[in-house]
Design an enzyme around this catalytic site. Structure first.
Site, PDB file in Angstrom:
ATOM      1  N   HIS B 264      -3.838   0.137  -2.803  1.00 56.52           N
ATOM      2  CA  HIS B 264      -4.391   1.238  -2.012  1.00 56.52           C
ATOM      3  C   HIS B 264      -3.376   2.383  -1.880  1.00 56.52           C
ATOM      4  O   HIS B 264      -3.674   3.529  -2.236  1.00 56.52           O
ATOM      5  CB  HIS B 264      -4.787   0.687  -0.631  1.00 56.52           C
ATOM      6  CG  HIS B 264      -5.327   1.711   0.313  1.00 56.52           C
ATOM      7  ND1 HIS B 264      -6.669   1.881   0.522  1.00 56.52           N
ATOM      8  CD2 HIS B 264      -4.711   2.614   1.111  1.00 56.52           C
ATOM      9  CE1 HIS B 264      -6.856   2.846   1.412  1.00 56.52           C
ATOM     10  NE2 HIS B 264      -5.680   3.309   1.781  1.00 56.52           N
ATOM     11  N   GLU B 265      -2.197   2.056  -1.387  1.00 60.10           N
ATOM     12  CA  GLU B 265      -1.186   3.109  -1.206  1.00 60.10           C
ATOM     13  C   GLU B 265      -0.760   3.661  -2.561  1.00 60.10           C
ATOM     14  O   GLU B 265      -0.468   4.858  -2.688  1.00 60.10           O
ATOM     15  CB  GLU B 265       0.032   2.591  -0.427  1.00 60.10           C
ATOM     16  CG  GLU B 265      -0.266   2.037   0.975  1.00 60.10           C
ATOM     17  CD  GLU B 265      -0.975   3.009   1.917  1.00 60.10           C
ATOM     18  OE1 GLU B 265      -0.833   4.240   1.751  1.00 60.10           O
ATOM     19  OE2 GLU B 265      -1.699   2.535   2.824  1.00 60.10           O
ATOM     20  N   HIS B 268      -3.062   6.410  -3.411  1.00 63.81           N
ATOM     21  CA  HIS B 268      -2.656   7.641  -2.719  1.00 63.81           C
ATOM     22  C   HIS B 268      -1.446   8.267  -3.417  1.00 63.81           C
ATOM     23  O   HIS B 268      -1.379   9.479  -3.623  1.00 63.81           O
ATOM     24  CB  HIS B 268      -2.232   7.326  -1.274  1.00 63.81           C
ATOM     25  CG  HIS B 268      -3.362   7.120  -0.311  1.00 63.81           C
ATOM     26  ND1 HIS B 268      -4.355   8.034  -0.127  1.00 63.81           N
ATOM     27  CD2 HIS B 268      -3.624   6.097   0.560  1.00 63.81           C
ATOM     28  CE1 HIS B 268      -5.203   7.597   0.820  1.00 63.81           C
ATOM     29  NE2 HIS B 268      -4.775   6.416   1.242  1.00 63.81           N
ATOM     30  N   GLU B 294      -8.541   9.591   0.241  1.00 63.61           N
ATOM     31  CA  GLU B 294      -8.989   8.211   0.442  1.00 63.61           C
ATOM     32  C   GLU B 294      -9.850   7.733  -0.725  1.00 63.61           C
ATOM     33  O   GLU B 294      -9.861   6.542  -1.046  1.00 63.61           O
ATOM     34  CB  GLU B 294      -9.757   8.105   1.759  1.00 63.61           C
ATOM     35  CG  GLU B 294      -9.963   6.696   2.246  1.00 63.61           C
ATOM     36  CD  GLU B 294      -8.678   5.995   2.679  1.00 63.61           C
ATOM     37  OE1 GLU B 294      -7.611   6.648   2.785  1.00 63.61           O
ATOM     38  OE2 GLU B 294      -8.719   4.765   2.899  1.00 63.61           O
TER      39      GLU B 294
END
Lengths: 503, 503
Positions: B264-265, B268, B294
């Site tokens: 997830h990060e 980003h 997101e």
């Protein structure tokens, strides 16, 4: 103070606090740059640091602050600490005003380029990789001498930046006295017939890290108000007395390097943690000078850290952790091993005698670089020549020669001398403390560093910049800075009649 | 462009670059605050961050910049990207001008106090510890709504801050459609007779760390332009496309949490690394919106990271590293275990269905907090009630309830909705990518993420803020934001006829 004066003083405090915020924010960026920055982030970071430097400079040059300072300086109702803050700040302000903003930014950017050239040069073990950048930086440092002004020597301006009032004349005198003391001590040691036994200092990295952390905690470095990280070159940097960062580096083959470096940086860190938080951003909340800063690290590293008492404490811990290896090592053998004096190539790993040869070599070189009698391109040649003549050593490559220190790449000329001056102060402070605390050896051997930290917290830390180095020394020890205390210390510890040889 | 216009545009770029330097310097301070700051340093750090916020605000409010922007905006010779930069900056400038400097500083300081109250409250597992600070912060957020202005709902001002153009009306509509889709999906899953087999996700911390780093490298997160560290709450922060920091947290009992959080990060981070460095400090060098940000993390985490293809890749790696434990695990069992849908208390650990229940609960609560129909003191009660009614769960303590997220303590109201909007965008982007790249599953299973990264680098990253979220979605997918793609995705993956159940 009447309420109008109080209001003005508070206004001055607020402005200074805001400027300190910018400067310490910039220090966070610099700390990160040397601990965690990804390689490709270097350029952007350099620009960000330059912008904050410029901003701090702008804010500290504001005419409004200048008027306020002049008004407060002329107000005879203000006395004592407040007056001292005002006068010192006015002095700083006047000096800062001399710098054009474009010069500050140019210097900051050039330092960033030179620092990264130094990193690159070390990868190639070749000074020539950084030489063009160092040359540009040196030109800016010469311009800086003109901006700051000096009476006799172009180098004076930079010596004065690191320790107010120090000049080539003064340093030449002290270092002139010191040179034969060092040479005599080294000769006496080299003539000894029984050399100290070398120990095996290898240790896995994680255990070294733990050992360093344990010792720092014992010393009283407060980990709720600071931390330790790893960097290429150990350093201490503070963002506030409640946030002091120290760094170390670890070589698996030699934990002694890590260990005494931790104690050294811990000494710096404890000083920063001991500065007055209420004086944040003001001269009385800042370290007296770089020499006094170094006196703190040296006192802990050498006068304490290489004492019999500390070696006893340390050996007991090592026997617990590594019974196999240290069971047979006596306190005497360990003490001697911790105090081996032997010419070597790397300053930061040098013993407490030859360390000053390293400094005196750099002092002469940077003096010559600034006065222009030495060209940067010739630096490796003269560096290597000095190591041959003073320490009898051949320098195999630039990483073990003139590329070993970060200082010049950071634009720090005039910094090295403070290491030796600090060591002289350290001995004088230590003698005074030891006299006032006759049980010091038992305390240290028992791992009780509170009395020492209390003494320093009483006699050094709370003054900030109230006294300059020499004034603080006089006040604290009753004596001027001198080489005879240091000479006596070396004599007792290293010359032929010392207890090292006659146990 | 003629040279006068070019000169003015360059002047604008330089000013913006300088402001960006201050903002990103402040981001370094914030990153450090959540990764390495010693506990007692919190207060000073809060003040330093507040000062930099204020400075950035001052610089971005300068009348000189305002005149320059108006002049450039009126210049019809400027077109395309340059014009877009000017207009977006002018818009930001006008908004920023609305904030009084004292408000900016007060907000920054209150956020710092609330953040540290949150840390403290979590220690005591008691919301009441942070309630008074949150209350003060909420008052400031209401004032901020008035400063920013809004047409219909006090919450609109904050929704708009996180995703331009989003209003309560718009979000109510989308979330209103979504609620029954989620409920139906969850009901269908809960009615299944064969629940997925739970795996043992325990793993020592250092091995987890290595696994996370390996996956990030595979994904194409560039560790020469970024790094990963550990923090209380995982986040991504950028100081420049060449210096992007992501963080993770590690629970020895459950590496799945760490793993999909890294992905997830990483999503980003890859977005931030893909922004145009030449547009540093300008709107076209910034992420389109938090929803689009997101969409990137969700696309990687769910559409890629929880796909059969990725699970295949991952399981092969786990079988290599832990043959004992994973030898007997089939791809199907692993895929199902990676996609277990089960109501749970912690948002960041939730599956991709119930995750949106967590968001919709927060959306309603913060809407009510801002409009004043919910008092902060009643937050735990209504939080717990919502978890009971929507997910059938009892909240045992506030750490597992309304203290779990850092967002409100950071003053981020209007942030949570972007997580769900981002997930809807993610599915729409992913469908478009998958259609254009029919071999995507083979690529992913083979650990080849280049085609995906290239697609994102072509269709998302280089636009910066040129398009807002909805415009970018239309341009990139040919469709408006909608819930039907997401519904179809859930249907295919989780409803009764899905391949999960009928292998």
């Amino acid at each position: 103070l009447d309420s109008a004066t109080k209001g003005k003083y508070q206004q001055y405090k607020n402005l200074m606090s805001r400027i300190a915020d910018i400067r310490y924010a910039n220090a966070v960026l610099q700390w990160d740059q040397e601990t965690y920055l990804p390689v490709k982030g270097a350029e952007a970071r350099g620009q960000q640091i330059a912008t904050l430097s410029e901003l701090a400079h702008e804010q500290f040059s504001s005419p409004f602050l200048g008027e306020l300072l002049n008004e407060l300086a002329a107000d005879t109702n203000i006395t004592g600490n407040e007056r001292k803050n005002i006068l010192l700040t006015l002095d700083d302000y006047s000096k800062n005003k001399k710098y054009p903003g474009s010069f500050v930014r140019g210097m900051s950017e050039q330092i960033n380029r030179t620092f990264h050239a130094w990193i690159e040069a070390r990868k190639h073990k070749s000074f020539s990789v950084m030489q063009p950048e160092l040359d540009k930086l040196l030109e800016l440092k010469k311009q800086e001498s003109d901006i700051l002004g000096y009476e006799k020597h172009v180098y004076d301006a930079h010596l004065n930046e690191h320790d107010k009032g120090v000049t080539v004349e003064f340093a030449d005198k002290i270092f002139g006295e010191l040179q034969p003391i060092l040479t005599d001590t080294l000769t006496a040691i080299q003539q000894k017939t029984e050399p100290a036994e070398a120990l095996d200092w290898s240790m896995p990295k994680d255990l070294q890290w733990q050992l360093g952390m344990d010792i720092l905690k014992l010393m009283g470095f407060d980990f709720t108000s600071g931390r330790q990280d790893v960097s290429e070159h150990p350093f201490t940097i503070s963002f506030h007395p409640t946030d002091v960062r120290i760094t170390t580096r670890i070589n698996e083959n030699d934990f002694s390097g890590m260990l005494w470096s931790c104690i050294h940086e811990g000494g710096h860190g404890i000083y920063e943690q001991g500065l007055l938080p209420d004086e944040y951003g003001l001269p009385l909340g800042e370290a007296a000078s770089l020499s006094i800063h170094e006196s703190q690290s040296r006192l802990w590293e050498n006068n304490i850290g290489r004492s019999r008492a500390f070696c006893k404490l340390l050996l007991a811990r090592l026997k617990d952790a590594f019974p196999q290896r240290f069971r047979e090592v006596s306190e005497e053998v360990f003490y001697k091993a911790a105090n081996i004096v032997k010419p070597s190539l790397i300053r930061t790993e040098a013993d407490e005698v030859t360390y000053h040869h390293h400094v005196l070599i750099r002092y002469e070189l940077e003096k010559n670089l600034l006065e222009g009698t030495l060209k940067t391109a010739d630096l490796p040649f003269y560096w290597n020549q000095a190591y041959k003549s003073q320490l009898g050593l051949d320098v195999p490559d630039d990483n073990q020669g003139c590329l070993q220190d970060v200082h010049w790449s950071h634009g720090s000329f005039g910094y090295f001398p403070t290491y030796t001056l600090g060591s002289l102060y350290a001995v004088q402070f230590f003698d005074t403390y030891a006299k006032s605390s006759p049980g010091w050896e038992d305390d240290i051997a028992a791992g009780n560093f509170h009395p020492l930290k209390n003494w320093l917290s009483t006699h050094i830390f709370p003054y900030g910049r109230y006294y300059n180095s020499r004034e603080l020394c006089n006040k604290c020890t009753g004596e001027s800075l001198n080489t005879s205390r240091f000479s006596a210390y070396l004599n007792e510890k290293f010359k032929s009649n010392s207890p090292i040889e006659h146990e």
